[in-house]
Design a protein around this motif. Structure first.
Motif: not given
Ligand SMILES: [Mg+2]
Ligand SMILES: Nc1nc2c(ncn2[C@@H]2O[C@H](COP(=O)(O)OP(=O)(O)OP(=O)(O)O)[C@@H](O)[C@H]2O)c(=O)[nH]1
Length: 296
Positions: A17-19, A30-32, A38-40, A57-59
């Motif tokens: 997702k973040s990538t 967003a970090i991956t 990973t995502t908080r 919107v990255d979740t």
């Molecule tokens: Mg993520």
């Protein structure tokens, strides 16, 4: 007339997702990592072109929660549904459709938001395998469309944008052109350090750490920043410091490199580790510093 809307990127942990967010925006927002969870935080990235403004919107990845953090992260993700005009539901094409996906879709079924299925990481599989996966998933939910992509190889992202643009309900722009994201500079810095910890350490470390900017000074040609890595036990502190402090040094070197690229100036980064065993200890420490919330 420019059309705008909110588009949530959802799915299980580690599906990419973040990538995808970073590739769509062509920046590392967003970090991956190859670690689960990973995502908080909800991270918004705003895409602008001549005819649209899309707030992606990255979740956090939705998982079977094993602890309080897992439950909180799931709640954040589900909370983004009602504000979305469209949901991109990501499934890792190599791993295929699983029980966890079904669980999330059952939840999405209760909502009145259109869902597009995005099959991610198609660079890892053959065309035949992709066709198989599409057959397997296309009827499990009334998806509006099925779009296979590779974020790393930039495959089919134009097509995905075209599909997304059909679901933007707002006439005109929601944000001005200069707005890129909802995240603060300090949050970004702390995340970059956390990304390097995830990259350099083994599985057991990631969940037990958080990072925080304690001090930040900027002038015309340099930034001086101090980042705290919080762990919940001394054994982890030892791992993060590494033999003779080698690990934390390496974390600092990699993070500094990214930050210098991002800010376009010299960065003096100091990283240090502290053990704070529980929420009470953390809160007390943060209060002393005059900082209210972890990670932000
Ligand atoms: Mg993520
Ligand atoms: N080969 C390949 N790997 C990818 C692609 N997209 C993401 N990955 C890798 O998959 C891993 C997970 O990516 P993330 O973007 O962090 O996944 P996520 O869904 O945001 O994960 P959580 O935040 O934990 O829910 C990383 O190692 C990425 O490099 C892709 O298109 N191709």
């Amino acid at each position: 007339m420019v059309k705008s809307g909110f588009v949530s990127i959802m799915g299980r942990a580690n599906v990419g997702k973040s990538t995808l967010l970073n590739s769509l925006l062509e920046r590392h927002l967003a970090i991956t990592s190859n670690k689960v969870g990973t995502t908080r935080h909800i991270i918004e990235g705003i895409y602008n072109d001549d005819d649209s403004q899309i707030i992606f919107v990255d979740t956090p990845g939705i998982t079977k929660p094993l602890d309080k953090l897992g439950t909180v992260l799931n709640q954040k993700s589900y909370g983004s549904i009602s504000d979305s005009d469209l949901i991109l539901f990501l499934v890792d094409a190599e791993k295929g459709f699983g029980k966890g996906d079904k669980f999330i879709l059952d939840r999405l079924r209760e909502e009145d938001v259109p869902v597009v299925l995005v099959l991610s990481k198609i660079d890892r599989i053959s065309k035949n395998k992709l066709l198989e996966v599409i057959q397997q998933v296309k009827d499990v939910f009334p998806f509006k469309e099925v779009v296979p992509i590779s974020s790393l190889k930039n495959e089919n992202l134009e097509e995905l944008l075209k599909v997304v643009k059909e679901y933007l309900p707002v006439e005109g722009k929601i944000f001005d052109d200069g707005t890129v994201t909802n995240i603060s500079q300090n949050f970004y810095i702390s995340e970059i350090v956390r990304e390097k910890v995830l990259e350099l350490t083994e599985k057991e470390v990631p969940h037990a750490i958080s990072t925080l900017v304690e001090e930040f000074h900027e002038d015309r040609d340099k930034i001086v920043v101090r980042v705290l890595i919080i762990v919940d036990r001394d054994s982890l502190k030892k791992i993060i410091l590494g033999k003779g402090g080698r690990m934390i040094k390496q974390i600092g070197v990699l993070a500094r490199k990214d930050l210098e690229e991002y800010f376009g100036k010299k960065v003096y980064l100091e990283t240090f580790v502290k053990t704070l065993k529980n929420w009470r200890e953390k809160e007390k420490y943060l209060q002393e510093l005059g900082i209210r919330e972890l990670d932000s």
